[in-house]
Scaffold this motif. Sequence first.
Motif, PDB file in Angstrom:
ATOM      1  N   VAL A  24       0.982  -1.348   0.142  1.00  0.00           N
ATOM      2  CA  VAL A  24      -0.134   0.021   0.221  1.00  0.00           C
ATOM      3  C   VAL A  24       1.211   1.439  -0.356  1.00  0.00           C
ATOM      4  O   VAL A  24       0.719   2.410  -0.678  1.00  0.00           O
ATOM      5  CB  VAL A  24      -0.999  -0.165   1.173  1.00  0.00           C
ATOM      6  N   ASN A  25       2.120   1.574   1.225  1.00  0.00           N
ATOM      7  CA  ASN A  25       2.096   2.386   1.276  1.00  0.00           C
ATOM      8  C   ASN A  25       3.792   2.620  -0.322  1.00  0.00           C
ATOM      9  O   ASN A  25       3.594   3.159  -1.076  1.00  0.00           O
ATOM     10  CB  ASN A  25       4.227   2.257   2.684  1.00  0.00           C
ATOM     11  N   GLY A  28       1.482   4.524  -2.629  1.00  0.00           N
ATOM     12  CA  GLY A  28       1.054   5.666  -2.658  1.00  0.00           C
ATOM     13  C   GLY A  28       2.154   6.358  -2.692  1.00  0.00           C
ATOM     14  O   GLY A  28       2.517   8.049  -3.294  1.00  0.00           O
ATOM     15  N   SER A  58       6.749   8.933   2.716  1.00  0.00           N
ATOM     16  CA  SER A  58       6.508   7.353   2.338  1.00  0.00           C
ATOM     17  C   SER A  58       6.620   6.507   1.434  1.00  0.00           C
ATOM     18  O   SER A  58       7.036   5.681   2.392  1.00  0.00           O
ATOM     19  CB  SER A  58       4.325   7.135   1.603  1.00  0.00           C
ATOM     20  N   MET A 112      -9.903  11.964  -1.417  1.00  0.00           N
ATOM     21  CA  MET A 112      -8.719  11.340  -0.362  1.00  0.00           C
ATOM     22  C   MET A 112      -7.361  11.237  -0.084  1.00  0.00           C
ATOM     23  O   MET A 112      -6.822  10.478   0.148  1.00  0.00           O
ATOM     24  CB  MET A 112      -9.213  10.635  -2.617  1.00  0.00           C
ATOM     25  N   SER A 116      -5.984   9.332   2.890  1.00  0.00           N
ATOM     26  CA  SER A 116      -4.799   8.932   3.227  1.00  0.00           C
ATOM     27  C   SER A 116      -4.051   9.814   3.773  1.00  0.00           C
ATOM     28  O   SER A 116      -3.154   8.642   3.679  1.00  0.00           O
ATOM     29  CB  SER A 116      -4.667   9.515   0.811  1.00  0.00           C
ATOM     30  N   HIS A 117      -3.257  10.761   3.860  1.00  0.00           N
ATOM     31  CA  HIS A 117      -2.459  11.831   4.127  1.00  0.00           C
ATOM     32  C   HIS A 117      -3.041  11.558   5.481  1.00  0.00           C
ATOM     33  O   HIS A 117      -2.093  11.527   6.809  1.00  0.00           O
ATOM     34  CB  HIS A 117      -3.019  13.022   3.962  1.00  0.00           C
ATOM     35  N   ALA A 119      -4.422   8.147   7.381  1.00  0.00           N
ATOM     36  CA  ALA A 119      -3.580   7.606   7.193  1.00  0.00           C
ATOM     37  C   ALA A 119      -2.286   7.305   7.554  1.00  0.00           C
ATOM     38  O   ALA A 119      -1.469   6.599   8.347  1.00  0.00           O
ATOM     39  CB  ALA A 119      -3.679   6.655   6.104  1.00  0.00           C
ATOM     40  N   MET A 120      -1.169   8.051   6.575  1.00  0.00           N
ATOM     41  CA  MET A 120       0.402   7.734   6.678  1.00  0.00           C
ATOM     42  C   MET A 120       0.868   8.473   7.704  1.00  0.00           C
ATOM     43  O   MET A 120       1.452   7.989   8.714  1.00  0.00           O
ATOM     44  CB  MET A 120       0.613   9.345   6.134  1.00  0.00           C
TER      45      MET A 120
END
Length: 201
Positions: A24-25, A28, A58, A112, A116-117, A119-120
């Motif tokens: 996933v990373n 990304g 990331s 989005m 996503s950020h 989650a980072m």
Amino acid sequence: MGLLLQRVWLILSHKSFLWILLFVNLLGTVYGYDWYMWQLEVTEPKFWIFVPDSPTASLFFTLTIIGWLIGRNFKLIEALAIITLVKYGLWAVVMNILTLIETGELSWVGWMLVGSHFAMAVQAVLYSSLYRFSFVHIMIAAVWTLHNDVIDYVFGQMPIYGDLMKYMNQIGYFTFWLSIACILLACWVWRKRVATTILSK
């Protein structure tokens, strides 16, 4: 509750889950670098390394996970990962929310990016017990992080955010203190691990 958290951690720290997290990373990171290509095309080559902030963060975490999977700790990379993931994760969330406030709308891509950020930043803190960096590694990572702020807001290489560009002085000030907060977070993680190690002896 304690037993439930232990079971959740067993899942999150299992090699199979780490492989998923790595994938996933990595995706990304690739997407992030592609997203910055248009800005890199109008950027002097000497600044290229400092422009794609989030994908580089990331990338640090991707390399960190690779280290865990092969039984190693890339300590400097870990320090860079926690500081920059939390910093740029939260920074992007704030910038997109400010865009919503400024313009009255936010595209699905913006939402989005918020998800996503965020989650980072969460993953950087969630895996903090696996980090093995020292204070020296934190200081080196701090120099990198603050130097990047100088490049962004003194040399004008910050990520371009349309309607928010008129607030660059205020955003630069906020970013500086966000960097300091993330460096202090890394120091807290390090001190907590050292204290735990001493108590366990």
